[in-house]
Design an enzyme around this catalytic site. Structure first.
Site, PDB file in Angstrom:
ATOM      1  N   GLU A  99       0.799  -1.223   0.000  1.00 39.37           N
ATOM      2  CA  GLU A  99       0.000   0.000   0.000  1.00 39.37           C
ATOM      3  C   GLU A  99       0.837   1.281   0.000  1.00 39.37           C
ATOM      4  OE1 GLU A  99      -4.108  -1.690   1.969  1.00 39.37           O
ATOM      5  OE2 GLU A  99      -2.834  -0.421   3.224  1.00 39.37           O
TER       6      GLU A  99
ATOM      7  N   GLU B  84      -5.656  -8.595   0.485  1.00 43.95           N
ATOM      8  CA  GLU B  84      -6.360  -8.225   1.719  1.00 43.95           C
ATOM      9  C   GLU B  84      -7.819  -7.959   1.393  1.00 43.95           C
ATOM     10  OE1 GLU B  84      -4.813  -5.011   4.108  1.00 43.95           O
ATOM     11  OE2 GLU B  84      -2.730  -5.627   3.784  1.00 43.95           O
TER      12      GLU B  84
END
Length: 460
Positions: free
Chosen positions: A167, A358
């Protein structure tokens, strides 16, 4: 089950964690200080004054946790290596006790038939490197590549797939622009520089993986991807949604996959912070050195309207739509957008495998009188999002696996231990593990390789 939706035979049924969120033992066995160790000491930075000092005690309980995964029938696990546990000063001498810990963990996973997906950088930069400029310093990208090469050498005989960076948008925005995450900086220009160096670090690490010559070794980024919905059916709202998509998604996907930084966002950043003179000749070529899969971290969508919002952005992010179910963090639950996102990625980057690295939801379900944790909302969430993945696969998207966030209730960064994302409840006082109803449901799905065609009765 009278009807079921079957997944491909080699589909990975996984869960995910990160080192700082679960390991604890932050002063054990020579581990160095990380930016999160330092940030957690800032008064008011973390809810309730929580820290990752103890977390879930996974460092000491790794054997127990792997055995628990195996008992549920899971076949994959996404973990991260703690950079300061392996290199306490960020570079230089490797710490043999940290090396031995991850050796044992990987071996335990493989012995139980669980395939590791290893993340190299899940936000725990060694504080020693932050003191030298952190991700704003171009040299950190090179140090990251050296760290990655050492990990490939140590574990690459057993690990095929590597997430280089987790991320990068969140690291840049929350860590360097808004100061809500470590290292707690509030510097718009510095955040753009940091995001570039994170991507450069990915490219250099991917090149280091290629240099090993290991057959089948793969590298990719786990992106925080948000589908964008225009707030209204107007040209202005559609343009705002496209611009926000450039800020959140395209600024990262495009250069990693060989298209260079998108022109509209480059112009935007140059208006906001000035010339991007830190992007050196050859950087975009280095960033595009190789991404063998796309890691999709998906939680919710962004609804975007035209008009000035917070910061220097020509758009406004709305809080969602009435009637849409939400998690306990007030995030909209929109599984159909996961299908659309996976198909968009497949169309934009044909032939590149996709991993849902995720996906999960925070629901605060506590043990009942009998000690069990009945979290029907998470079961419904899981079913809805796995059905969304199944629809994407049926439409041609090459999705290889799903990693639920997370395996354990863990330290959730600035929110501390309040949000509970886990399939396994962790008692904050004793660290006792209790598999939730959702964990048992997901385990049964993993063993069957299929989900019921309809949501489970009573869930939702």
């Amino acid at each position: 089950m009278t009807a079921e939706l079957r997944f491909p035979p080699r589909f990975r049924w996984g869960t995910a964690t990160s080192a700082y969120q679960v390991e604890g033992a932050t002063r054990a066995d020579g581990r160095g200080e990380s930016v999160w160790d330092r940030f957690c000491r800032v008064p008011g930075a973390i809810e309730n004054g929580d820290t990752g000092d103890d977390a879930c005690d996974h460092y000491a309980r790794a054997g127990e946790d792997v055995a628990l995964m195996a008992s549920l029938g899971l076949t994959a696990y996404r973990l991260s290596l703690a950079w300061p546990r392996l290199f306490p000063a960020g570079d230089g001498r490797i710490e043999p006790r940290g090396l031995a810990h991850y050796d044992r963990l990987i071996d335990r996973l493989l012995a139980h038939g669980i395939t590791p997906l290893v993340t190299l950088y899940h936000w725990d930069l060694p504080q020693a490197l932050q003191d030298r400029g952190g991700w704003r310093d171009r040299a950190t990208a090179r140090r990251f590549a050296d760290y990655a090469a050492a990990c490939f050498d140590a574990f690459g005989d057993r690990v095929r797939d590597w997430v280089t960076v987790n991320e990068p948008w969140i690291v840049g925005v929350l860590g360097h622009q808004l100061g809500l995450h470590a290292p707690g900086e509030r510097d718009l220009a510095g955040s753009v520089r940091a995001m570039h160096h994170l991507l450069l670090g990915h490219g250099l690490a991917a090149s280091a993986l290629r240099a090993t010559g290991r057959p089948g070794a793969r590298a990719g980024v786990a992106y925080s991807l948000y589908p964008h919905t225009p707030a209204g059916d107007t040209a202005a709202d559609r343009a705002a949604a496209h611009a926000s998509d450039g800020y959140v998604n395209r600024w990262f996907l495009d250069p990693v996959h060989g298209r260079g930084y998108p022109a509209d966002m480059r112009e935007h950043w140059e208006r906001a912070v000035g010339p991007l003179d830190f992007v050196a000749d050859g950087d975009e070529r280095a960033i595009a050195a190789g991404s063998d899969f796309i890691g999709v971290n998906y939680y919710t969508r962004r609804i975007v309207a035209a008009g000035r919002g917070d910061g220097p952005w020509p758009w406004r992010v709305e809080r969602g739509r009435p009637g849409v179910p939400r998690t306990d963090l007030n995030w909209e639950i929109v599984p159909d957008d996961l299908t659309a996102l996976l198909l968009r990625l497949h169309r934009a980057h044909p032939g590149v495998p996709l991993l849902v690295t995720e996906n999960g939801a925070a629901f605060d379900d506590a043990p009942g009188p009998d000690g069990g944790v009945r979290d029907a909302r998470r079961v419904a969430f899981l079913h809805g999002h796995l059905a969304a993945v199944h629809r994407a696969i049926a439409a041609g998207a090459p999705v290889e696996g799903y990693y639920h966030w997370s395996f354990l209730d863990n330290f959730e960064w600035a929110m501390g231990y309040r949000p509970r994302f886990g399939l396994v409840h962790v008692d904050r006082d004793t660290r006792r593990r209790t598999v939730k109803e959702s964990g048992r449901w997901y385990g049964a799905v993993a063993r069957a390789g299929a989900i019921p065609a309809r949501p489970p009765g009573g869930a939702g």
